[in-house]
Design an enzyme around this catalytic site. Structure first.
Site, PDB file in Angstrom:
ATOM      1  N   ILE A   1      -2.256   0.469 -15.118  1.00 21.42           N
ATOM      2  CA  ILE A   1      -2.544   1.880 -14.841  1.00 21.42           C
ATOM      3  C   ILE A   1      -2.988   2.055 -13.384  1.00 21.42           C
ATOM      4  O   ILE A   1      -3.323   1.083 -12.721  1.00 21.42           O
ATOM      5  CB  ILE A   1      -3.660   2.404 -15.770  1.00 21.42           C
ATOM      6  CG1 ILE A   1      -4.932   1.572 -15.604  1.00 21.42           C
ATOM      7  CG2 ILE A   1      -3.191   2.461 -17.216  1.00 21.42           C
ATOM      8  CD1 ILE A   1      -6.139   2.050 -16.372  1.00 21.42           C
ATOM      9  N   ASN A   2      -3.005   3.321 -12.971  1.00 22.95           N
ATOM     10  CA  ASN A   2      -3.669   3.666 -11.728  1.00 22.95           C
ATOM     11  C   ASN A   2      -5.159   3.851 -12.043  1.00 22.95           C
ATOM     12  O   ASN A   2      -5.585   3.623 -13.174  1.00 22.95           O
ATOM     13  CB  ASN A   2      -3.059   4.952 -11.155  1.00 22.95           C
ATOM     14  CG  ASN A   2      -3.122   5.002  -9.650  1.00 22.95           C
ATOM     15  OD1 ASN A   2      -4.122   4.626  -9.051  1.00 22.95           O
ATOM     16  ND2 ASN A   2      -2.055   5.477  -9.026  1.00 22.95           N
TER      17      ASN A   2
ATOM     18  N   LYS B   1       0.861  -1.181   0.000  1.00 25.71           N
ATOM     19  CA  LYS B   1       0.000   0.000   0.000  1.00 25.71           C
ATOM     20  C   LYS B   1       0.897   1.230   0.000  1.00 25.71           C
ATOM     21  O   LYS B   1       2.003   1.218   0.542  1.00 25.71           O
ATOM     22  CB  LYS B   1      -0.872  -0.036   1.252  1.00 25.71           C
ATOM     23  CG  LYS B   1      -1.822   1.136   1.385  1.00 25.71           C
ATOM     24  CD  LYS B   1      -2.750   0.928   2.555  1.00 25.71           C
ATOM     25  CE  LYS B   1      -3.678   2.126   2.717  1.00 25.71           C
ATOM     26  NZ  LYS B   1      -4.449   2.425   1.505  1.00 25.71           N
TER      27      LYS B   1
ATOM     28  N   GLY C   1     -11.562  -1.836 -10.987  1.00 27.29           N
ATOM     29  CA  GLY C   1     -12.364  -3.037 -11.175  1.00 27.29           C
ATOM     30  C   GLY C   1     -12.462  -3.445 -12.637  1.00 27.29           C
ATOM     31  O   GLY C   1     -11.793  -2.888 -13.509  1.00 27.29           O
TER      32      GLY C   1
ATOM     33  N   ASN D   1     -13.291   4.693  -5.366  1.00 31.56           N
ATOM     34  CA  ASN D   1     -12.708   4.869  -4.031  1.00 31.56           C
ATOM     35  C   ASN D   1     -12.033   6.223  -3.903  1.00 31.56           C
ATOM     36  O   ASN D   1     -11.498   6.772  -4.862  1.00 31.56           O
ATOM     37  CB  ASN D   1     -11.757   3.713  -3.699  1.00 31.56           C
ATOM     38  CG  ASN D   1     -10.325   3.990  -4.103  1.00 31.56           C
ATOM     39  OD1 ASN D   1      -9.616   4.731  -3.431  1.00 31.56           O
ATOM     40  ND2 ASN D   1      -9.886   3.402  -5.216  1.00 31.56           N
TER      41      ASN D   1
ATOM     42  N   CYS E   1      -0.153  11.790  -7.387  1.00 34.69           N
ATOM     43  CA  CYS E   1      -0.420  12.610  -6.212  1.00 34.69           C
ATOM     44  C   CYS E   1      -0.387  14.091  -6.589  1.00 34.69           C
ATOM     45  O   CYS E   1       0.369  14.494  -7.467  1.00 34.69           O
ATOM     46  CB  CYS E   1       0.641  12.362  -5.142  1.00 34.69           C
ATOM     47  SG  CYS E   1       0.799  10.639  -4.669  1.00 34.69           S
TER      48      CYS E   1
ATOM     49  N   LYS F   1       4.699   4.371 -11.345  1.00 40.86           N
ATOM     50  CA  LYS F   1       3.290   4.057 -11.559  1.00 40.86           C
ATOM     51  C   LYS F   1       2.615   5.251 -12.214  1.00 40.86           C
ATOM     52  O   LYS F   1       2.514   6.324 -11.626  1.00 40.86           O
ATOM     53  CB  LYS F   1       2.605   3.719 -10.237  1.00 40.86           C
ATOM     54  CG  LYS F   1       1.188   3.202 -10.423  1.00 40.86           C
ATOM     55  CD  LYS F   1       0.655   2.627  -9.132  1.00 40.86           C
ATOM     56  CE  LYS F   1      -0.663   1.907  -9.356  1.00 40.86           C
ATOM     57  NZ  LYS F   1      -1.162   1.273  -8.136  1.00 40.86           N
TER      58      LYS F   1
END
Length: 247
Positions: A191-192, A45, A217, A69, A130, A165
């Site tokens: 991918i993110n 994580k 998903g 999310n 980010c 990433k």
């Protein structure tokens, strides 16, 4: 016997099966449920320099064929990870790839400095999805010059395998993959999550407190495959494919 070993930079994986960041916690939570040693590696994580409690609830909402999310990178911080999680994880026969997130370039670098002194880290995955607080919240991963700076500065600090990433929320993801390669990254992961939104028709309000969140998903797998294909066609760099939940 089939040879399943994969080598990325200095990282040697006994097989190419990795758990995506954010889907497996820090790795120790599922000991006893999953045989961790059968994995090629664990991607942790996302870790930040200081602990984060994340975004206010509600921060998860189900969508057709997916999930939205807005966890907000809630995590225990790098120091607690080093002291409490790594001593457990290093006993397992699998690579430990630490995912790093930050809002300043300096913080990415400081996290790597601390992890470099810790035993058991195999590689780094740098999450550049980010917001850069110095640039008014613009995501690092949507800014070519900032992407280049993060890769360049973190590359100077480690000989370990460096994986970047990438966010899919750009026009041409291959352009960012090329920047990563040119600045010394060993691989990219993609991918993110995709920026998405869900509305509760009864309340007429967004289903997550931050209004938008990251869609993951089965719904985004075709997008992930298209992005992987684009990078493969245009940039000669190892690619770790994921249609993941993000950090």
């Amino acid at each position: 016997m089939i040879k399943t070993e994969v080598i990325i930079g200095k990282l040697r994986l006994k097989n190419p099966v990795l758990v995506a960041s954010g889907t497996f916690g820090y790795g120790d939570e599922l000991i006893g449920t999953v045989d961790i040693s059968k994995l090629g590696g664990i991607v942790t994580k996302s870790l930040t320099l200081k602990p984060k409690i994340g975004n206010p609830p509600p921060r998860i909402a189900e969508t057709p064929c997916g999930m939205l999310n807005s966890i907000g990178l809630a995590n225990i911080g790098v120091d607690k990870f080093i002291n409490e999680k790594l001593p457990i994880l290093k006993n397992y026969d699998t690579a430990i790839i630490v995912n790093i997130a930050a809002k300043r370039v300096e913080d990415y670098c400081e996290i790597i400095r601390r992890l470099e002194n810790a035993e058991g880290v195999s590689a780094y995955e740098i999450n550049i999805s980010c917001p850069n607080v110095k640039e008014g919240g613009l995501e690092f991963g949507t800014n070519p010059s900032m992407t280049a700076k993060i890769v360049s500065e973190t590359r100077k600090l480690t000989d370990k395998t460096l994986i970047i990433k990438l966010t899919p929320n750009v026009t041409r993801i291959s352009e960012f993959a090329k920047i990563c390669k040119d600045e010394g990254a060993d691989a990219v992961s993609l991918i993110n999550t995709i920026v998405g939104m869900a509305i509760d028709i009864r309340t007429r309000k967004p289903k997550v407190a931050t209004v938008t969140g990251g869609l993951s998903g089965p719904a985004i797998k075709p997008i992930a495959l298209a992005k992987v294909f684009e990078v493969f066609q245009n940039v000669d760099i190892p690619i770790i494919g994921a249609w993941c939940y993000g950090g």
